[in-house]
Design a protein around this motif. Structure first.
Motif, PDB file in Angstrom:
ATOM      1  N   CYS A   1       9.830 -11.305  68.690  1.00 49.74           N
ATOM      2  CA  CYS A   1      10.935 -11.629  67.883  1.00 49.74           C
ATOM      3  C   CYS A   1      12.145 -11.079  68.331  1.00 49.74           C
ATOM      4  CB  CYS A   1      10.781 -11.181  66.474  1.00 49.74           C
ATOM      5  SG  CYS A   1      10.054  -9.681  66.063  1.00 49.74           S
TER       6      CYS A   1
ATOM      7  N   ASP B   1      11.427  -8.216  71.765  1.00 55.84           N
ATOM      8  CA  ASP B   1      10.275  -7.627  72.045  1.00 55.84           C
ATOM      9  C   ASP B   1       9.197  -8.645  72.233  1.00 55.84           C
ATOM     10  OD1 ASP B   1       8.751  -8.261  69.579  1.00 55.84           O
ATOM     11  OD2 ASP B   1      10.069  -6.870  68.619  1.00 55.84           O
TER      12      ASP B   1
ATOM     13  N   ASN C   1      11.207  -0.079  65.502  1.00 57.02           N
ATOM     14  CA  ASN C   1      10.440  -1.109  65.155  1.00 57.02           C
ATOM     15  C   ASN C   1       9.546  -1.956  66.102  1.00 57.02           C
ATOM     16  OD1 ASN C   1      10.409  -0.881  62.238  1.00 57.02           O
ATOM     17  ND2 ASN C   1      11.788  -2.653  61.983  1.00 57.02           N
ATOM     18  N   ALA C   2      10.682  -2.276  67.083  1.00 57.60           N
ATOM     19  CA  ALA C   2      10.251  -3.169  68.352  1.00 57.60           C
ATOM     20  C   ALA C   2       8.631  -2.209  69.069  1.00 57.60           C
ATOM     21  CB  ALA C   2      11.075  -3.346  69.191  1.00 57.60           C
TER      22      ALA C   2
ATOM     23  N   SER D   1       8.184   2.369  55.751  1.00 53.32           N
ATOM     24  CA  SER D   1       8.219   2.472  54.348  1.00 53.32           C
ATOM     25  C   SER D   1       8.637   1.135  53.886  1.00 53.32           C
ATOM     26  CB  SER D   1       9.527   3.214  53.746  1.00 53.32           C
ATOM     27  OG  SER D   1      10.703   2.787  54.604  1.00 53.32           O
TER      28      SER D   1
ATOM     29  N   ARG E   1       6.812  -5.790  53.538  1.00 53.96           N
ATOM     30  CA  ARG E   1       6.076  -5.605  54.788  1.00 53.96           C
ATOM     31  C   ARG E   1       5.118  -7.071  55.147  1.00 53.96           C
ATOM     32  NH1 ARG E   1       4.882  -0.748  51.886  1.00 53.96           N
ATOM     33  NH2 ARG E   1       5.718   0.908  52.843  1.00 53.96           N
TER      34      ARG E   1
ATOM     35  N   LEU F   1      11.665  -0.248  54.267  1.00 55.73           N
ATOM     36  CA  LEU F   1      13.179  -0.130  53.847  1.00 55.73           C
ATOM     37  C   LEU F   1      13.921  -0.070  55.165  1.00 55.73           C
ATOM     38  CD1 LEU F   1      13.118   2.796  51.504  1.00 55.73           C
ATOM     39  CD2 LEU F   1      13.420   0.427  50.772  1.00 55.73           C
ATOM     40  N   GLY F   2      13.235  -0.067  56.362  1.00 52.27           N
ATOM     41  CA  GLY F   2      14.188  -0.064  57.619  1.00 52.27           C
ATOM     42  C   GLY F   2      14.940  -1.199  57.805  1.00 52.27           C
ATOM     43  N   LEU F   3      14.319  -2.529  57.858  1.00 56.08           N
ATOM     44  CA  LEU F   3      15.431  -3.456  58.097  1.00 56.08           C
ATOM     45  C   LEU F   3      16.177  -3.864  56.980  1.00 56.08           C
ATOM     46  CD1 LEU F   3      12.749  -6.113  59.469  1.00 56.08           C
ATOM     47  CD2 LEU F   3      14.552  -4.798  60.489  1.00 56.08           C
TER      48      LEU F   3
ATOM     49  N   PHE G   1      15.740  -9.599  67.121  1.00 54.37           N
ATOM     50  CA  PHE G   1      16.791  -9.360  66.124  1.00 54.37           C
ATOM     51  C   PHE G   1      18.017  -9.290  66.792  1.00 54.37           C
ATOM     52  CE2 PHE G   1      12.817  -7.711  64.135  1.00 54.37           C
ATOM     53  CZ  PHE G   1      13.051  -8.039  63.036  1.00 54.37           C
TER      54      PHE G   1
ATOM     55  N   ASP H   1       2.596  -7.208  57.046  1.00 52.30           N
ATOM     56  CA  ASP H   1       0.915  -6.851  57.189  1.00 52.30           C
ATOM     57  C   ASP H   1       1.053  -5.601  56.148  1.00 52.30           C
ATOM     58  OD1 ASP H   1      -1.592  -5.856  57.129  1.00 52.30           O
ATOM     59  OD2 ASP H   1      -1.758  -6.330  59.505  1.00 52.30           O
TER      60      ASP H   1
ATOM     61  N   ASN I   1       0.904  -1.626  57.846  1.00 52.06           N
ATOM     62  CA  ASN I   1       2.371  -0.882  57.961  1.00 52.06           C
ATOM     63  C   ASN I   1       2.244   0.313  57.264  1.00 52.06           C
ATOM     64  OD1 ASN I   1       3.560  -3.994  58.091  1.00 52.06           O
ATOM     65  ND2 ASN I   1       3.099  -2.990  59.778  1.00 52.06           N
TER      66      ASN I   1
ATOM     67  N   LYS J   1       7.083   0.100  67.538  1.00 50.68           N
ATOM     68  CA  LYS J   1       6.074   0.271  66.600  1.00 50.68           C
ATOM     69  C   LYS J   1       5.128  -1.011  66.691  1.00 50.68           C
ATOM     70  CE  LYS J   1       7.002   0.681  62.157  1.00 50.68           C
ATOM     71  NZ  LYS J   1       7.719   1.417  61.234  1.00 50.68           N
ATOM     72  N   TYR J   2       5.794  -2.115  66.655  1.00 56.28           N
ATOM     73  CA  TYR J   2       4.983  -3.375  66.670  1.00 56.28           C
ATOM     74  C   TYR J   2       4.499  -4.284  67.762  1.00 56.28           C
ATOM     75  CZ  TYR J   2       6.252  -2.594  61.672  1.00 56.28           C
ATOM     76  OH  TYR J   2       6.135  -2.106  60.471  1.00 56.28           O
TER      77      TYR J   2
HETATM   78  P1  ADP Z   1       8.797  -0.682  58.190  1.00 56.15           P
HETATM   79  O1  ADP Z   1       8.942   0.525  57.732  1.00 56.15           O
HETATM   80  O2  ADP Z   1       7.473  -1.350  57.317  1.00 56.15           O
HETATM   81  O3  ADP Z   1       8.758  -1.271  59.682  1.00 56.15           O
HETATM   82  P2  ADP Z   1      10.806  -2.735  57.918  1.00 56.15           P
HETATM   83  O4  ADP Z   1      11.758  -2.931  56.989  1.00 56.15           O
HETATM   84  O5  ADP Z   1      11.389  -2.120  59.124  1.00 56.15           O
HETATM   85  O6  ADP Z   1       9.803  -1.599  57.432  1.00 56.15           O
HETATM   86  O7  ADP Z   1      10.344  -3.870  58.597  1.00 56.15           O
HETATM   87  C1  ADP Z   1       9.775  -4.713  57.629  1.00 56.15           C
HETATM   88  C2  ADP Z   1       8.634  -5.513  58.029  1.00 56.15           C
HETATM   89  O8  ADP Z   1       8.820  -6.404  59.085  1.00 56.15           O
HETATM   90  C3  ADP Z   1       7.432  -4.725  58.917  1.00 56.15           C
HETATM   91  O9  ADP Z   1       6.770  -4.042  57.750  1.00 56.15           O
HETATM   92  C4  ADP Z   1       6.956  -5.452  59.889  1.00 56.15           C
HETATM   93  O10 ADP Z   1       5.977  -6.231  59.256  1.00 56.15           O
HETATM   94  C5  ADP Z   1       7.907  -6.591  60.229  1.00 56.15           C
HETATM   95  N1  ADP Z   1       8.633  -6.166  61.519  1.00 56.15           N
HETATM   96  C6  ADP Z   1       9.923  -5.412  61.886  1.00 56.15           C
HETATM   97  N2  ADP Z   1      10.045  -5.456  62.821  1.00 56.15           N
HETATM   98  C7  ADP Z   1       9.079  -6.139  63.523  1.00 56.15           C
HETATM   99  C8  ADP Z   1       8.958  -6.379  64.904  1.00 56.15           C
HETATM  100  N3  ADP Z   1       9.983  -5.928  65.973  1.00 56.15           N
HETATM  101  N4  ADP Z   1       7.839  -7.099  65.203  1.00 56.15           N
HETATM  102  C9  ADP Z   1       6.829  -7.620  64.417  1.00 56.15           C
HETATM  103  N5  ADP Z   1       7.069  -7.344  63.146  1.00 56.15           N
HETATM  104  C10 ADP Z   1       8.194  -6.791  62.821  1.00 56.15           C
END
Ligand code: ADP
Length: 470
Positions: free
Chosen positions: A459, A400, A372-373, A431, A419, A433-435, A461, A421, A425, A375-376
């Motif tokens: 951010c 990150d 995620n880190a 999806s 999500r 669902l990751g978090l 985590f 955005d 995303n 990716k964003y």
């Molecule tokens: P996704 O598969 O969309 O990444 P996650 O459940 O992993 O779904 O994350 C939910 C949402 O949280 C993401 O769609 C994104 O908008 C936000 N997010 C997660 N990690 C980060 C991050 N490191 N920096 C910014 N936004 C994040």
């Protein structure tokens, strides 16, 4: 049938039976007390006369003829002897003198009374079938030098006492059923009043169905039993509505998530069927289809994993895991992705921390956070992974330099399919669902996950995992 089974009917019946018993007990008590009092008074009068007749003063006159005896008794005892029956017998019980009112009948003298008289004891009897009223008698011995020589019997009609007791019985026989009838109505009315709120609850509860789960019962008095019942019912409805909404939202989200890849799949397959000429072109379409299929199977895999953790059915195979080694492994795996965006991946370690966990699931947690880190975070950013501890917990934070998460979204990012955005995303392949998985798996390990973010400042985590007790 329902009428006899209703609480109202049963309450009233119990109330009535209890009151009927109380009334019966009470009236029996009154009847017995009054009759005892009346008999005691009669007995006192009889005793006084018998003692006078048996006194030595009257000894010479006890054998007189009836009319003479009447006169003598009246002279010596007074006018109150006039309506009394007086009978005198010898030691064998043979009557030798009696008052004039005993010409047609005689007072019975049984053996037991005679025997008791023989030892100097007086006895009382009530004879019900001599005249139209019962007669109460006293049997008293006349003793001389310790021996019974005569037996004096004095009797009186129980007309006064019988009349009073009879009237009392009539009063009871009329008033008790009447009182019970009134009490039935009172009980019925009171039970109806007490059960009215239950009726109201039943009618309102009947109106609540899956379509209007947001309706609530009116709580008239929150502190009484019915109020508490209504409050509990409302709380259950809250939970039911939440569960219902979650399920509805979940089905909508899942359909929505699966619709996009399915539309793509259908579109591309149609293109392949209609226009796909050479093998190279078809291969390209199949490759793209494969991506969509993978995406759908990832979503379904994640959902299955999530539902298993939610139901507590996730089987963990915990072994001691050294966190630094695990995260080094993750960094190696994530390095190519980071390199592509020229992101610096930094892993720091404040000591060696062993936790008990399922290595595959722990890897899933940290890989999700690091991916995620990456990716964003925009190109040329930095991701720092730090392993530290606080009493009882190992702390692993992933920080990150990305855009961060707005304050309003922070409470929701761990929800399924959430999500920040929405449009971007999904195109990135996320999806949503990751978090949720990160949180569910951390909790399955007895830990938790926290998010700190200042928009525009990246951010952090932080996953907390319990350290084994030493
Ligand atoms: P996704 O598969 O969309 O990444 P996650 O459940 O992993 O779904 O994350 C939910 C949402 O949280 C993401 O769609 C994104 O908008 C936000 N997010 C997660 N990690 C980060 C991050 N490191 N920096 C910014 N936004 C994040």
């Amino acid at each position: 049938m329902f009428f006899f089974r209703s609480i109202r009917f049963r309450l009233t019946l119990w109330y009535l039976v209890t009151l009927a018993l109380i009334l019966l007990l009470f009236s029996t008590f009154i009847y017995l007390t009054i009759s005892n009092r009346l008999y005691a008074e009669v007995d006192r009068g009889l005793l006084a006369i018998a003692e006078a007749v048996a006194s030595p003063t009257l000894e010479p006159f006890r054998k007189s003829a009836p009319s003479v005896l009447d006169q003598i008794l009246e002279d010596f005892i007074g006018p109150n002897v006039a309506d009394k029956f007086v009978q005198i017998s010898d030691a064998e019980g043979k009557v030798f003198s009696s008052s004039t009112n005993l010409q047609s009948i005689s007072l019975p003298l049984d053996k037991a009374s005679l025997m008791l008289a023989g030892i100097g004891k007086s006895t009382y009897h009530t004879h019900s079938n001599l005249l139209h009223y019962p007669i109460r008698t006293i049997t008293m011995p006349v003793m001389e030098k310790g021996h019974m020589v005569q037996v004096v019997q004095v009797g009186t009609l129980l007309d006064y006492a019988s009349d009073i007791l009879e009237k009392l019985l009539v009063i009871f026989a009329v008033s008790i059923p009447l009182a019970l009838m009134l009490l039935w109505y009172a009980g019925w009315f009171l039970a109806g009043r007490a059960l009215k709120p239950v009726e109201l609850i039943t009618t309102s509860a009947q109106k609540i169905s899956a379509e209007n789960l947001s309706h609530r019962l009116e709580v008239l008095n929150p502190n009484d039993e019915i109020g508490r019942l209504a409050k509990t019912f409302n709380m259950t409805l809250d939970r039911l509505e939440n569960a219902f909404n979650r399920t509805r939202q979940f089905s909508m989200d899942v359909s929505h998530e699966l619709r996009t890849p399915l539309t793509i799949l259908r579109g591309e397959t149609e293109v392949g069927i209609r226009w796909g000429g050479d093998a190279e072109e078809l291969k390209k379409i199949l490759k793209s289809n494969m991506e969509e299929i993978n995406r759908m199977s990832d979503i379904i895999g994640d959902l299955l994993e999530l539902s298993r953790t939610e139901e507590g059915k996730l089987v963990l195979n915990p072994v001691p895991v050294e966190l630094y080694e695990l995260l080094q492994d993750i960094c190696t795996k994530a390095a190519p992705g980071a390199k592509e965006k020229r992101i610096v991946l930094n892993l720091s370690n404040a000591g060696s921390f062993m936790v008990s966990g399922d290595p595959a699931r722990l890897r899933q947690i940290f890989l999700n956070l690091v991916e995620n880190a990456i990716k964003y975070t925009p190109c040329d950013g930095r991701i720092s992974i730090a392993i530290d501890s606080e009493p009882g917990w190992a702390k692993i934070s992933v920080t990150d330099t990305g855009p961060g998460i707005p304050q309003a979204d922070i409470p929701h990012v761990f929800e399924q399919f959430y999500r920040v955005d929405k449009a971007r995303n999904r195109n990135d392949g996320g999806s949503g669902l990751g978090l949720s998985l990160v949180r569910a798996l951390s909790e399955a390990h007895g830990g938790r996950v926290e998010l700190f973010s200042l928009p525009g400042n990246g951010c952090t985590f932080t996953v907390f995992l319990p350290l084994p007790q030493l």
